[in-house]
Design a protein around this motif. Structure first.
Motif, short mmCIF file in Angstrom:
data_model
loop_
_atom_site.label_atom_id
_atom_site.label_comp_id
_atom_site.label_asym_id
_atom_site.label_seq_id
_atom_site.Cartn_x
_atom_site.Cartn_y
_atom_site.Cartn_z
N VAL A 57 0.83 -1.20 0.00
CA VAL A 57 0.00 0.00 0.00
C VAL A 57 0.87 1.25 0.00
CG1 VAL A 57 -1.59 1.37 1.42
CG2 VAL A 57 -2.02 -1.06 1.04
N ARG A 58 1.89 1.28 0.85
CA ARG A 58 2.76 2.45 0.92
C ARG A 58 3.51 2.66 -0.39
NH1 ARG A 58 3.45 0.21 6.15
NH2 ARG A 58 5.33 -0.90 5.48
N VAL A 59 3.97 1.57 -0.99
CA VAL A 59 4.69 1.69 -2.27
C VAL A 59 3.77 2.21 -3.36
CG1 VAL A 59 5.85 0.38 -4.08
CG2 VAL A 59 6.41 -0.06 -1.70
N GLN A 60 2.57 1.66 -3.44
CA GLN A 60 1.62 2.10 -4.46
C GLN A 60 1.25 3.56 -4.28
OE1 GLN A 60 -1.80 -0.46 -4.81
NE2 GLN A 60 -0.57 -2.32 -4.99
N GLN A 61 0.99 3.95 -3.03
CA GLN A 61 0.60 5.34 -2.80
C GLN A 61 1.75 6.30 -3.07
OE1 GLN A 61 -1.00 5.40 1.19
NE2 GLN A 61 -2.96 4.52 0.54
N ALA A 62 2.99 5.84 -2.94
CA ALA A 62 4.13 6.71 -3.24
C ALA A 62 4.38 6.82 -4.74
CB ALA A 62 5.38 6.17 -2.55
N ARG A 63 4.01 5.79 -5.50
CA ARG A 63 4.32 5.78 -6.94
C ARG A 63 3.14 6.14 -7.82
NH1 ARG A 63 7.96 0.22 -7.49
NH2 ARG A 63 9.68 0.89 -6.15
N ARG A 64 1.98 6.34 -7.24
CA ARG A 64 0.81 6.72 -8.03
C ARG A 64 0.25 8.03 -7.52
NH1 ARG A 64 -2.20 0.76 -8.28
NH2 ARG A 64 -0.32 -0.40 -8.89
N HIS A 65 -0.16 8.86 -8.45
CA HIS A 65 -0.62 10.20 -8.08
C HIS A 65 -1.90 10.53 -8.83
CE1 HIS A 65 3.26 10.92 -6.15
NE2 HIS A 65 3.83 10.42 -7.24
N VAL A 66 -2.66 11.45 -8.24
CA VAL A 66 -3.89 11.93 -8.87
C VAL A 66 -3.56 13.12 -9.75
CG1 VAL A 66 -6.16 12.94 -8.46
CG2 VAL A 66 -5.34 11.12 -6.98
N THR A 67 -4.11 13.12 -10.95
CA THR A 67 -3.95 14.26 -11.84
C THR A 67 -5.28 14.55 -12.51
OG1 THR A 67 -2.61 15.17 -13.64
CG2 THR A 67 -3.31 12.89 -13.86
N THR A 68 -5.39 15.71 -13.13
CA THR A 68 -6.63 16.11 -13.79
C THR A 68 -6.54 15.83 -15.28
OG1 THR A 68 -7.00 17.85 -12.16
CG2 THR A 68 -8.22 18.02 -14.22
N ALA A 69 -7.57 15.19 -15.80
CA ALA A 69 -7.63 14.88 -17.23
C ALA A 69 -8.91 15.49 -17.81
CB ALA A 69 -7.62 13.38 -17.45
N VAL A 70 -8.87 15.75 -19.10
CA VAL A 70 -10.03 16.30 -19.82
C VAL A 70 -10.64 15.18 -20.66
CG1 VAL A 70 -10.84 18.00 -21.49
CG2 VAL A 70 -9.00 18.59 -19.88
N VAL A 71 -11.92 14.94 -20.46
CA VAL A 71 -12.61 13.87 -21.17
C VAL A 71 -12.79 14.24 -22.64
CG1 VAL A 71 -14.72 12.50 -21.33
CG2 VAL A 71 -13.79 13.12 -19.09
N TRP A 129 -5.72 8.44 -11.88
CA TRP A 129 -4.48 8.01 -11.26
C TRP A 129 -3.44 7.71 -12.33
CZ3 TRP A 129 -3.40 8.03 -6.10
CH2 TRP A 129 -4.47 8.20 -5.23
N THR A 130 -2.22 8.19 -12.13
CA THR A 130 -1.13 7.91 -13.05
C THR A 130 0.10 7.48 -12.26
OG1 THR A 130 -0.30 10.20 -13.03
CG2 THR A 130 -1.98 9.62 -14.68
N ASP A 131 1.04 6.83 -12.97
CA ASP A 131 2.30 6.47 -12.31
C ASP A 131 3.29 7.62 -12.44
OD1 ASP A 131 3.19 6.40 -14.93
OD2 ASP A 131 3.27 4.22 -15.04
N LEU A 132 4.52 7.39 -12.05
CA LEU A 132 5.53 8.45 -12.06
C LEU A 132 5.86 8.92 -13.47
CD1 LEU A 132 7.95 7.12 -9.28
CD2 LEU A 132 6.13 8.83 -9.07
N ASP A 133 5.59 8.09 -14.47
CA ASP A 133 5.86 8.47 -15.87
C ASP A 133 4.64 9.05 -16.56
OD1 ASP A 133 8.52 7.59 -15.73
OD2 ASP A 133 7.91 5.52 -16.17
N GLY A 134 3.54 9.18 -15.83
CA GLY A 134 2.34 9.75 -16.41
C GLY A 134 1.43 8.76 -17.09
N ARG A 135 1.73 7.47 -17.02
CA ARG A 135 0.87 6.46 -17.62
C ARG A 135 -0.32 6.18 -16.70
NH1 ARG A 135 6.07 4.20 -18.74
NH2 ARG A 135 5.88 3.02 -16.80
N PRO A 136 -1.48 5.82 -17.28
CA PRO A 136 -2.65 5.52 -16.42
C PRO A 136 -2.34 4.35 -15.50
CG PRO A 136 -3.31 5.77 -18.71
CD PRO A 136 -1.82 5.75 -18.70
N ALA A 137 -2.81 4.44 -14.28
CA ALA A 137 -2.56 3.40 -13.28
C ALA A 137 -3.84 3.17 -12.49
CB ALA A 137 -1.42 3.80 -12.36
N LEU A 138 -3.93 2.00 -11.90
CA LEU A 138 -5.05 1.70 -11.03
C LEU A 138 -4.94 2.50 -9.74
CD1 LEU A 138 -5.27 -2.18 -11.41
CD2 LEU A 138 -6.78 -0.48 -12.46
N ARG A 139 -6.08 2.73 -9.13
CA ARG A 139 -6.08 3.37 -7.82
C ARG A 139 -5.27 2.52 -6.84
NH1 ARG A 139 -9.81 6.63 -4.92
NH2 ARG A 139 -11.10 6.69 -6.80
#
Length: 202
Positions: A57-71, A129-139
């Motif tokens: 959980v700690r690793v995932q929360q450190a490597r995944r971030h919330v960002t704003t996307a336009v539909v 949710w995206t990873d550190l490289d900006g790719r889509p990631a699971l929550r």
């Protein structure tokens, strides 16, 4: 497990057999293992699983971030509602959409993502949710979900231990009963031909 009562009931019975006492002791030992060892094993397994999941959980929360996307539009080939097994509210509806967003390095990204927002029309802004490289990631998995998975793992380990103990008890008792019948057959083979005859042993 009824043979457990025999440990006390047969201790002074003149008709008791040695195999009866051994079967009762095996049953008692199995019961004690089920009551003490199996729950302890389940607790250890649950604790180790919880530690590993909390670290994840700690690793995932450190490597995944919330960002704003336009539909841009909804994903036509995907179902409208999906569920997320990584969060405790697994019945929360999510929508699959095609959107664009910016990666941490400022480059434009585009792809199919999931969102909890009810506003999913073209031009709507949603959080993804995206990873550190900006790719889509699971929550990332949350702590309550990790605790739930760990508790289920511990309970499963306890049930498995109880089942294995009972199987072992049955195998041991079956072997003891088989050995008893073999000894009875041998004794009968020796004494049987002369049993009941007048003058036997003279």
């Amino acid at each position: 497990m009824r043979a457990v009562a025999g440990v006390w009931r047969w201790r002074r019975n003149p008709l008791r057999r040695a195999t009866d006492r051994r079967e009762a002791w095996v049953a008692l030992a199995a019961l004690l293992l089920m009551v003490a060892a199996a729950p302890a094993l389940g607790w250890v397994c649950g604790s180790l699983t919880d530690d590993a999941l909390q670290k994840s959980v700690r690793v995932q929360q450190a490597r995944r971030h919330v960002t704003t996307a336009v539909v841009l539009h909804r994903a036509p080939e995907a179902p409208h509602f999906v569920t997320d097994p990584e969060v405790s509210s697994e019945r929360t509806p999510q929508t699959l959409v095609v959107a664009r967003w910016k990666a941490p390095d400022g480059t434009d990204r585009r792809g199919t993502v999931t969102t909890l927002s009810r506003r999913t029309g073209p031009g709507a802004e949603v959080e993804i949710w995206t990873d550190l490289d900006g790719r889509p990631a699971l929550r990332p998995m949350d702590a309550p979900t990790a605790h739930t998975h760990a508790a289920l793992a511990g309970f499963g380990a306890m049930l498995l231990a109880v089942g294995l103990i009972e199987v072992g008890r049955r195998l041991i008792v079956r072997r003891m009963v088989r050995g008893r019948y073999i000894r009875i057959d041998r004794a009968w083979a020796q004494a049987g031909p002369d049993w009941g005859r007048t003058g036997t042993g003279s």
